[in-house]
Design a protein around this motif. Structure first.
Motif, PDB file in Angstrom:
ATOM      1  N   THR A  45      -5.257  -0.781  -2.468  1.00  0.00           N
ATOM      2  CA  THR A  45      -3.867  -1.092  -2.529  1.00  0.00           C
ATOM      3  C   THR A  45      -3.422  -2.122  -3.420  1.00  0.00           C
ATOM      4  O   THR A  45      -2.444  -2.072  -4.111  1.00  0.00           O
ATOM      5  CB  THR A  45      -3.011  -0.775  -1.219  1.00  0.00           C
ATOM      6  OG1 THR A  45      -3.420  -2.112  -0.374  1.00  0.00           O
ATOM      7  CG2 THR A  45      -3.421   0.268  -0.559  1.00  0.00           C
ATOM      8  N   SER A  46      -4.116  -3.275  -3.465  1.00  0.00           N
ATOM      9  CA  SER A  46      -3.755  -4.435  -4.177  1.00  0.00           C
ATOM     10  C   SER A  46      -3.941  -4.175  -5.845  1.00  0.00           C
ATOM     11  O   SER A  46      -3.472  -4.873  -6.496  1.00  0.00           O
ATOM     12  CB  SER A  46      -4.921  -5.606  -3.871  1.00  0.00           C
ATOM     13  OG  SER A  46      -5.963  -5.359  -4.439  1.00  0.00           O
ATOM     14  N   ASP A  50      -7.300  -2.311   1.601  1.00  0.00           N
ATOM     15  CA  ASP A  50      -6.349  -3.155   1.066  1.00  0.00           C
ATOM     16  C   ASP A  50      -6.686  -3.589  -0.287  1.00  0.00           C
ATOM     17  O   ASP A  50      -5.791  -3.849  -1.052  1.00  0.00           O
ATOM     18  CB  ASP A  50      -6.546  -4.407   2.075  1.00  0.00           C
ATOM     19  CG  ASP A  50      -5.625  -4.153   3.371  1.00  0.00           C
ATOM     20  OD1 ASP A  50      -4.865  -3.123   3.351  1.00  0.00           O
ATOM     21  OD2 ASP A  50      -5.982  -4.852   4.095  1.00  0.00           O
ATOM     22  N   LYS A  51      -7.926  -3.735  -0.612  1.00  0.00           N
ATOM     23  CA  LYS A  51      -8.381  -4.175  -2.105  1.00  0.00           C
ATOM     24  C   LYS A  51      -7.968  -3.022  -2.901  1.00  0.00           C
ATOM     25  O   LYS A  51      -7.579  -3.168  -4.134  1.00  0.00           O
ATOM     26  CB  LYS A  51      -9.906  -4.229  -2.308  1.00  0.00           C
ATOM     27  CG  LYS A  51     -10.394  -5.769  -1.535  1.00  0.00           C
ATOM     28  CD  LYS A  51     -11.705  -5.945  -1.659  1.00  0.00           C
ATOM     29  CE  LYS A  51     -12.219  -7.102  -0.885  1.00  0.00           C
ATOM     30  NZ  LYS A  51     -13.315  -7.500  -1.302  1.00  0.00           N
ATOM     31  N   TYR A  62      -2.526  -1.258  -7.201  1.00  0.00           N
ATOM     32  CA  TYR A  62      -1.379  -0.275  -7.342  1.00  0.00           C
ATOM     33  C   TYR A  62      -0.569  -0.642  -8.643  1.00  0.00           C
ATOM     34  O   TYR A  62      -0.120  -0.107  -9.438  1.00  0.00           O
ATOM     35  CB  TYR A  62      -0.707  -0.024  -6.376  1.00  0.00           C
ATOM     36  CG  TYR A  62      -1.401   0.888  -5.260  1.00  0.00           C
ATOM     37  CD1 TYR A  62      -2.656   1.469  -5.192  1.00  0.00           C
ATOM     38  CD2 TYR A  62      -0.731   1.285  -4.191  1.00  0.00           C
ATOM     39  CE1 TYR A  62      -3.160   2.311  -4.535  1.00  0.00           C
ATOM     40  CE2 TYR A  62      -1.359   2.043  -3.006  1.00  0.00           C
ATOM     41  CZ  TYR A  62      -2.352   2.572  -3.443  1.00  0.00           C
ATOM     42  OH  TYR A  62      -3.017   3.308  -2.332  1.00  0.00           O
ATOM     43  N   ASN A  63      -0.062  -2.025  -8.473  1.00  0.00           N
ATOM     44  CA  ASN A  63       0.712  -2.450  -9.309  1.00  0.00           C
ATOM     45  C   ASN A  63       0.070  -2.695 -10.821  1.00  0.00           C
ATOM     46  O   ASN A  63       0.980  -2.217 -11.615  1.00  0.00           O
ATOM     47  CB  ASN A  63       1.410  -3.720  -8.934  1.00  0.00           C
ATOM     48  CG  ASN A  63       2.365  -3.554  -7.738  1.00  0.00           C
ATOM     49  OD1 ASN A  63       2.970  -2.667  -7.771  1.00  0.00           O
ATOM     50  ND2 ASN A  63       2.393  -4.933  -7.120  1.00  0.00           N
ATOM     51  N   GLU A  76      -2.805   4.210  -7.815  1.00  0.00           N
ATOM     52  CA  GLU A  76      -1.305   4.485  -6.952  1.00  0.00           C
ATOM     53  C   GLU A  76      -1.226   5.967  -7.200  1.00  0.00           C
ATOM     54  O   GLU A  76      -1.289   6.527  -5.957  1.00  0.00           O
ATOM     55  CB  GLU A  76      -0.318   3.822  -7.244  1.00  0.00           C
ATOM     56  CG  GLU A  76       0.534   3.974  -6.419  1.00  0.00           C
ATOM     57  CD  GLU A  76       2.099   3.160  -6.319  1.00  0.00           C
ATOM     58  OE1 GLU A  76       2.749   2.958  -5.424  1.00  0.00           O
ATOM     59  OE2 GLU A  76       2.372   2.711  -7.549  1.00  0.00           O
TER      60      GLU A  76
END
Length: 188
Positions: free
Chosen positions: A111-112, A108-109, A114-115, A121
């Motif tokens: 994927t956080s 989750d860290k 990605y933006n 990503e």
């Protein structure tokens, strides 16, 4: 950590800052032979990079028979992918066949980021596509090739692995019995 950076640079050219941000999410961990990285029925949240040792991903049928899905050797990412991406319980187990050293991060860290970091990503997409292609190739081989051909492919894709793990694990991976594997090896 240097081994991870070298591996990542094969796929994406990160700036120094991007590399540092991504790799800072990982911490070193050691697992002993027979320990589990992931267990069926549990929830996984971790992605790891194996730097030493051998692991297997496997599942059990209702009668308890085990089937090896894949092996993880150094310079590979490890995860119970369906669990970390869908937030569902693991369908597989990931177990150490030898003592292992890994670098572990919370998925989750990752994927956080990605933006703010599109290359991270992109790296995830590249690995997902790569894993899918490997999975598809293996599924086709299991149903279209003879056991001897699958064994030859195994030896090319996993050189020296035979010397590190039990033969019954290799037989399970090939979809044959240990006796069949012994016969194949005797003919070589």
């Amino acid at each position: 950590m240097n081994e991870l950076k070298i591996y990542l640079n094969k796929f994406i050219h990160f700036t120094e800052n991007e590399m540092e941000i991504f790799t800072s999410l990982f911490s070193e961990m050691e697992l002993k032979k027979d320990e589990y990285f992931a267990k069926e029925g549990e929830f996984s949240v971790k992605l790891a990079f194996i730097s030493e040792g051998v692991m297997r991903a496997f599942f059990r049928n209702k009668s308890g028979a085990e089937y090896n899905k894949t092996f993880f050797t150094p310079s590979n990412f490890i995860a119970a992918y369906s669990s970390i991406t869908t937030k569902q319980k693991n369908l597989i187990n990931i177990q150490c066949l030898t003592d292992c050293k890994i670098l572990v991060a919370n998925f989750d860290k990752i994927t956080s980021l990605y933006n703010d970091y599109p290359k991270i990503e992109r790296l995830s997409r590249i690995f997902a596509e790569y894993k899918f292609a490997i999975k598809e190739k293996r599924e086709i081989e299991l149903v279209t090739l003879e056991a001897t051909e699958r064994y030859e492919i195994f030896k090319k894709e996993h050189p020296n692995l035979e010397n590190l793990i039990n033969q019954y694990h290799i037989a399970s991976y090939l979809g044959i019995t240990p006796t069949q594997l012994s016969r194949i090896r005797a003919k070589k």
